[in-house]
Write an enzyme that holds these catalytic residues in place. Structure first.
Site, PDB file in Angstrom:
ATOM      1  N   SER A 222     112.067  74.149  33.769  1.00  0.00           N
ATOM      2  CA  SER A 222     110.611  73.354  33.739  1.00  0.00           C
ATOM      3  C   SER A 222     110.786  72.603  33.028  1.00  0.00           C
ATOM      4  O   SER A 222     111.570  71.430  32.531  1.00  0.00           O
ATOM      5  CB  SER A 222     109.331  74.282  34.302  1.00  0.00           C
ATOM      6  OG  SER A 222     108.251  74.072  34.293  1.00  0.00           O
ATOM      7  N   LEU A 223     109.439  72.694  32.421  1.00  0.00           N
ATOM      8  CA  LEU A 223     109.574  71.669  30.673  1.00  0.00           C
ATOM      9  C   LEU A 223     110.545  71.337  29.792  1.00  0.00           C
ATOM     10  O   LEU A 223     110.783  70.884  29.399  1.00  0.00           O
ATOM     11  CB  LEU A 223     108.084  71.897  30.501  1.00  0.00           C
ATOM     12  CG  LEU A 223     107.577  71.334  29.192  1.00  0.00           C
ATOM     13  CD1 LEU A 223     108.163  69.500  29.164  1.00  0.00           C
ATOM     14  CD2 LEU A 223     106.487  71.258  27.759  1.00  0.00           C
TER      15      LEU A 223
END
Length: 396
Positions: A222-223
């Site tokens: 994700s991030l």
């Protein structure tokens, strides 16, 4: 994919699909999630907490009288549901339900005994994580894994750590600043210079018995698909990099919703006052369940007092200005065909990252036909883990 539940609330559907996906490695059971989700009202954070807290409590109690294998399975699922219970509560960091659910989630995971807890020295304190050892003698490759904006080291068990150990990889997971254990134990919020997080982890990893120092890879989720490439740009000891999914400019998830150029958004976000921007964010929260959650959670994990300050801080998470070009190790960039956060345009964030890489690179797209088109392909974790580890095998 079609939203099978919460058709008007993509954020609640995504988190439900995320729970479904954890079933692939024992982190949930389909019927349990359906039953709990049926008691949730779309957009009602309290009802979400109550449904998953009640499910987790029931499994926790059942584990007390279960046989060893059954208890392990119950505790793994309870760990997932406790973690999910506090997921939407972070708009009020003082809410006591957050620590109560999270602490129980970690307790359950550790009692399940599927990985060895580790403490990694970091700037006068430690980062908490887990070590998974592959069976057999001799040096083996190591995959270092971390999550992103809202995941945990415990959740990574279901998103690739368990899959690695059975494929002959040692796996080291950890929570960095801004991630659950570091934030809640040490009040460490996210930092954009992620190389200063990963370098101490690599130092620790290379001292572990049985690790082949020439085959150490880093994977971010994700991030983490921006954070891990940022670290790899400045950490030459990494032999491979995986971005799940790739992110060139994390701030694009917010800027694509706003009517101004990026430079103007940066200026206005950093201003002492900007009532127009504040009003726009307030209206956006009402219109978008995803923006509402992102601002609440973003203030919590970045240490921001207001939604606009969160935006200002989040815009620092970018690989612009030649950072991506500094990466030298072979890199796998994963892409979800219908990413809730980093899609929405012809030039998706994974493709932007891929275009800026000078290193040997592979773009791997996951599709709706595969049931894998959601952000980080949460609905198809066995498929994704298999492809990622097969790429690592070829690369090493």
């Amino acid at each position: 994919m079609k939203q099978l539940m919460f058709p008007e609330d993509p954020q609640f559907w995504f988190e439900t699909l995320r729970l479904f996906g954890h079933a692939a490695y024992g982190g949930s059971d389909f019927g349990e999630v359906v039953a709990a989700a049926s008691n949730v009202t779309a957009g009602d954070y309290d009802s979400w907490h109550d449904a998953y807290r009640a499910l987790a409590d029931r499994l926790y109690a059942e584990a007390a009288d279960a046989g060893p294998v059954t208890a392990r399975d119950l505790l793994l699922r309870a760990s997932t549901y406790y973690f999910s219970a506090d997921f939407f509560l972070h708009g009020d960091p003082a809410d006591p339900r957050i620590a109560a659910a999270y602490d129980r989630s970690v307790e359950c995971f550790r009692r399940a005994g599927v990985a060895e807890p580790v403490e990694i020295p970091y700037e006068g304190t430690v980062l908490l994580g887990y070590l998974y050892r592959a069976p057999g003698a001799g040096p083996k490759p190591l995959l270092i894994m971390h999550s992103g904006f809202d995941g945990s080291a415990e959740e990574l068990h279901f998103m690739g750590a368990a899959a690695g150990a059975e494929r002959g990889y040692h796996v080291l997971t950890f929570d960095g600043p801004g991630q659950p254990s570091a934030l809640r134990r040490e009040k460490l919020v996210f930092r954009p210079d992620w190389e200063n997080v990963v370098t101490p982890v690599v130092d620790f990893a290379l001292k572990l018995d049985g690790v082949d120092p020439s085959r150490v890879a880093l994977l971010g989720v994700s991030l983490g698909g921006e954070l891990a490439p940022r670290a790899a740009a400045f950490e030459p000891r990494l032999a491979a990099l995986v971005a799940v999914d790739g992110v060139y400019d994390a701030g694009a998830a917010v800027t694509q919703m706003l009517p101004w150029p990026r430079a103007e958004i940066v200026r206005r976000a950093r201003a002492a006052e900007d009532p127009e921007f504040d009003a726009l964010l307030a209206a956006g929260r009402e219109a978008s369940p995803t923006l509402r959650w992102a601002c609440d959670h973003g203030r919590y994990v970045l240490g921001a007092a207001t939604d606009r300050e969160f935006v200002a801080k989040y815009l620092e998470y970018t690989l612009e200005d030649g950072v991506a070009e500094k990466i030298t190790c072979p890199t796998l960039v994963c892409e979800a065909a219908d990413d809730l956060f980093f899609g929405g345009s012809q030039e998706t964030e994974p493709r932007r990252l891929y275009a800026h890489l000078n290193a040997p690179k592979t773009l791997m797209t996951f599709t709706a036909e595969e049931g894998a088109d959601a952000h980080c392909h949460v609905g198809a974790q066995r498929l994704a883990s298999g492809r990622i580890y097969d790429w690592l095998d070829r690369t090493f």
